[in-house]
Design a protein around this motif. Structure first.
Motif, PDB file in Angstrom:
ATOM      1  N   PRO A  40       1.069  -1.346  -0.148  1.00 36.94           N
ATOM      2  CA  PRO A  40       0.122   0.097   0.444  1.00 36.94           C
ATOM      3  C   PRO A  40       0.567   0.938   0.139  1.00 36.94           C
ATOM      4  O   PRO A  40       0.497   2.002  -0.559  1.00 36.94           O
ATOM      5  N   GLU A  41       1.729   1.386   0.358  1.00 36.25           N
ATOM      6  CA  GLU A  41       2.867   2.462   0.429  1.00 36.25           C
ATOM      7  C   GLU A  41       3.418   2.905  -0.879  1.00 36.25           C
ATOM      8  O   GLU A  41       3.346   3.792  -1.083  1.00 36.25           O
ATOM      9  N   VAL A  42       3.853   2.121  -1.372  1.00 36.65           N
ATOM     10  CA  VAL A  42       4.060   2.305  -3.031  1.00 36.65           C
ATOM     11  C   VAL A  42       2.702   2.771  -3.890  1.00 36.65           C
ATOM     12  O   VAL A  42       2.912   3.879  -4.934  1.00 36.65           O
ATOM     13  N   ALA A  45       2.678   5.605  -3.039  1.00 33.24           N
ATOM     14  CA  ALA A  45       3.557   7.104  -3.834  1.00 33.24           C
ATOM     15  C   ALA A  45       3.124   7.144  -5.193  1.00 33.24           C
ATOM     16  O   ALA A  45       3.759   8.490  -5.477  1.00 33.24           O
ATOM     17  N   ILE A  46       2.575   6.068  -5.887  1.00 29.51           N
ATOM     18  CA  ILE A  46       3.005   6.181  -7.420  1.00 29.51           C
ATOM     19  C   ILE A  46       1.339   7.050  -7.993  1.00 29.51           C
ATOM     20  O   ILE A  46       1.265   7.146  -8.648  1.00 29.51           O
ATOM     21  N   GLY A  47       0.652   7.498  -6.612  1.00 27.33           N
ATOM     22  CA  GLY A  47      -1.069   7.290  -7.428  1.00 27.33           C
ATOM     23  C   GLY A  47      -1.467   6.188  -7.528  1.00 27.33           C
ATOM     24  O   GLY A  47      -2.329   6.303  -8.998  1.00 27.33           O
ATOM     25  N   SER A  48      -1.370   4.547  -7.277  1.00 27.98           N
ATOM     26  CA  SER A  48      -2.463   3.808  -8.186  1.00 27.98           C
ATOM     27  C   SER A  48      -3.053   2.269  -6.967  1.00 27.98           C
ATOM     28  O   SER A  48      -2.900   3.045  -5.974  1.00 27.98           O
ATOM     29  N   GLY A  49      -3.279   0.876  -7.480  1.00 27.84           N
ATOM     30  CA  GLY A  49      -3.923   1.047  -6.544  1.00 27.84           C
ATOM     31  C   GLY A  49      -3.455  -0.986  -6.432  1.00 27.84           C
ATOM     32  O   GLY A  49      -3.686  -0.922  -8.305  1.00 27.84           O
ATOM     33  N   ASP A  50      -3.648  -1.572  -6.020  1.00 28.91           N
ATOM     34  CA  ASP A  50      -3.316  -3.330  -5.846  1.00 28.91           C
ATOM     35  C   ASP A  50      -2.171  -3.418  -7.124  1.00 28.91           C
ATOM     36  O   ASP A  50      -2.867  -3.774  -8.309  1.00 28.91           O
ATOM     37  N   SER A  51      -1.044  -1.794  -7.118  1.00 25.72           N
ATOM     38  CA  SER A  51      -0.055  -2.364  -8.253  1.00 25.72           C
ATOM     39  C   SER A  51       0.982  -3.914  -8.226  1.00 25.72           C
ATOM     40  O   SER A  51       1.493  -4.124  -7.047  1.00 25.72           O
ATOM     41  N   ARG A  52       1.252  -4.561  -8.860  1.00 25.99           N
ATOM     42  CA  ARG A  52       2.005  -5.464  -8.905  1.00 25.99           C
ATOM     43  C   ARG A  52       3.186  -5.352  -9.833  1.00 25.99           C
ATOM     44  O   ARG A  52       2.173  -5.185 -11.681  1.00 25.99           O
ATOM     45  N   CYS A  53       4.353  -5.455 -10.105  1.00 20.74           N
ATOM     46  CA  CYS A  53       5.389  -5.338 -11.042  1.00 20.74           C
ATOM     47  C   CYS A  53       6.523  -5.741 -10.541  1.00 20.74           C
ATOM     48  O   CYS A  53       6.795  -6.440  -9.241  1.00 20.74           O
ATOM     49  N   ARG A  54       7.652  -6.508 -11.794  1.00 22.64           N
ATOM     50  CA  ARG A  54       8.831  -6.656 -11.317  1.00 22.64           C
ATOM     51  C   ARG A  54       9.705  -5.554 -12.210  1.00 22.64           C
ATOM     52  O   ARG A  54       9.102  -4.860 -13.306  1.00 22.64           O
ATOM     53  N   GLY A  55      11.250  -5.695 -12.202  1.00 22.74           N
ATOM     54  CA  GLY A  55      11.599  -5.278 -13.048  1.00 22.74           C
ATOM     55  C   GLY A  55      13.239  -4.649 -12.314  1.00 22.74           C
ATOM     56  O   GLY A  55      13.712  -5.527 -11.138  1.00 22.74           O
ATOM     57  N   ASN A  72      -0.100  -5.175 -12.925  1.00 24.35           N
ATOM     58  CA  ASN A  72      -1.404  -4.911 -12.824  1.00 24.35           C
ATOM     59  C   ASN A  72      -1.134  -3.398 -12.489  1.00 24.35           C
ATOM     60  O   ASN A  72       0.118  -3.051 -11.118  1.00 24.35           O
ATOM     61  N   PRO A  73      -2.014  -2.372 -12.317  1.00 22.17           N
ATOM     62  CA  PRO A  73      -2.930  -3.197 -13.401  1.00 22.17           C
ATOM     63  C   PRO A  73      -2.633  -3.044 -14.884  1.00 22.17           C
ATOM     64  O   PRO A  73      -2.053  -2.350 -14.951  1.00 22.17           O
ATOM     65  N   GLN A  74      -3.555  -3.546 -16.010  1.00 24.44           N
ATOM     66  CA  GLN A  74      -3.715  -3.213 -16.715  1.00 24.44           C
ATOM     67  C   GLN A  74      -3.725  -1.901 -17.450  1.00 24.44           C
ATOM     68  O   GLN A  74      -3.962  -1.471 -17.091  1.00 24.44           O
ATOM     69  N   GLN A  75      -2.570  -2.014 -18.617  1.00 25.11           N
ATOM     70  CA  GLN A  75      -2.561  -0.719 -19.530  1.00 25.11           C
ATOM     71  C   GLN A  75      -3.860   0.101 -20.485  1.00 25.11           C
ATOM     72  O   GLN A  75      -4.646  -0.914 -20.995  1.00 25.11           O
ATOM     73  N   THR A  76      -4.041   0.591 -20.546  1.00 28.92           N
ATOM     74  CA  THR A  76      -5.613   1.938 -20.384  1.00 28.92           C
ATOM     75  C   THR A  76      -4.638   2.517 -21.421  1.00 28.92           C
ATOM     76  O   THR A  76      -5.941   2.986 -22.387  1.00 28.92           O
TER      77      THR A  76
END
Length: 164
Positions: A40-42, A45-55, A72-76
């Motif tokens: 939730p902190e990320v 910070a980035i203004g998203s919700g339920d985000s998941r990523c690798r990098g 997640n989230p999917q690209q729109t």
């Protein structure tokens, strides 16, 4: 106090393909694994919700480049390959090279797509290409002695660090 420009970040569709491309094309190496899920902190910070990523954070000759593949989230928004160099927003990553024509052919062979052809104007040779996700890359020769990267503070230290 501003310490310096940190890095651009590029969202990609295939993290490993992009890591391999930027490593082979421009000499980046993996500095660290990045990514998150259920944080939730990320999201805050980035203004998203339920985000998941690798990098990855990649280290280059005189800069860092962050690449992410989001689950997640999917690209729109629109696909980067549909946006021209004139569209608003960040439009390209630029790399100084010593020989635009040779690097153009080499980077094309690594999976880039031609957007233009190398041209010389006002004594400077440059060209635009697209990376495997359609993001625009510029290859150009240093336009003036004042823009020679070796003049930037810290470049010598970074070169020594990269050779370790």
């Amino acid at each position: 106090m501003i310490l310096g420009f940190a890095h651009p970040a590029v969202v990609v569709s295939d993290l490993e393909r992009s890591r391999d491309f930027y490593s082979a094309a421009f000499g980046f190496r993996v500095l660290s694994d990045e990514g998150w899920s259920d944080t939730p902190e990320v999201d805050a910070a980035i203004g998203s919700g339920d985000s998941r990523c690798r990098g990855y954070m990649l280290a280059g000759h005189n800069c860092f480049l962050e690449i992410f593949e989001f689950e997640n989230p999917q690209q729109t928004g629109p696909e980067p390959s549909t946006l021209g160099p004139h569209e608003r927003g960040l439009r390209h990553l630029s790399f100084f090279v010593d020989d635009v024509e040779a690097e153009y052919e080499r980077v094309l062979a690594l999976g880039a797509q031609a957007l233009g052809a190398p041209q010389k104007a006002s004594g400077i040779t440059a060209v635009y290409l697209r990376d495997p996700d359609g993001n625009i890359i510029e290859l150009c020769e240093c336009p003036t002695p004042e823009e020679d990267l070796r003049r930037l503070p810290g470049i010598k230290a970074l070169q020594e660090w990269a050779n370790v």
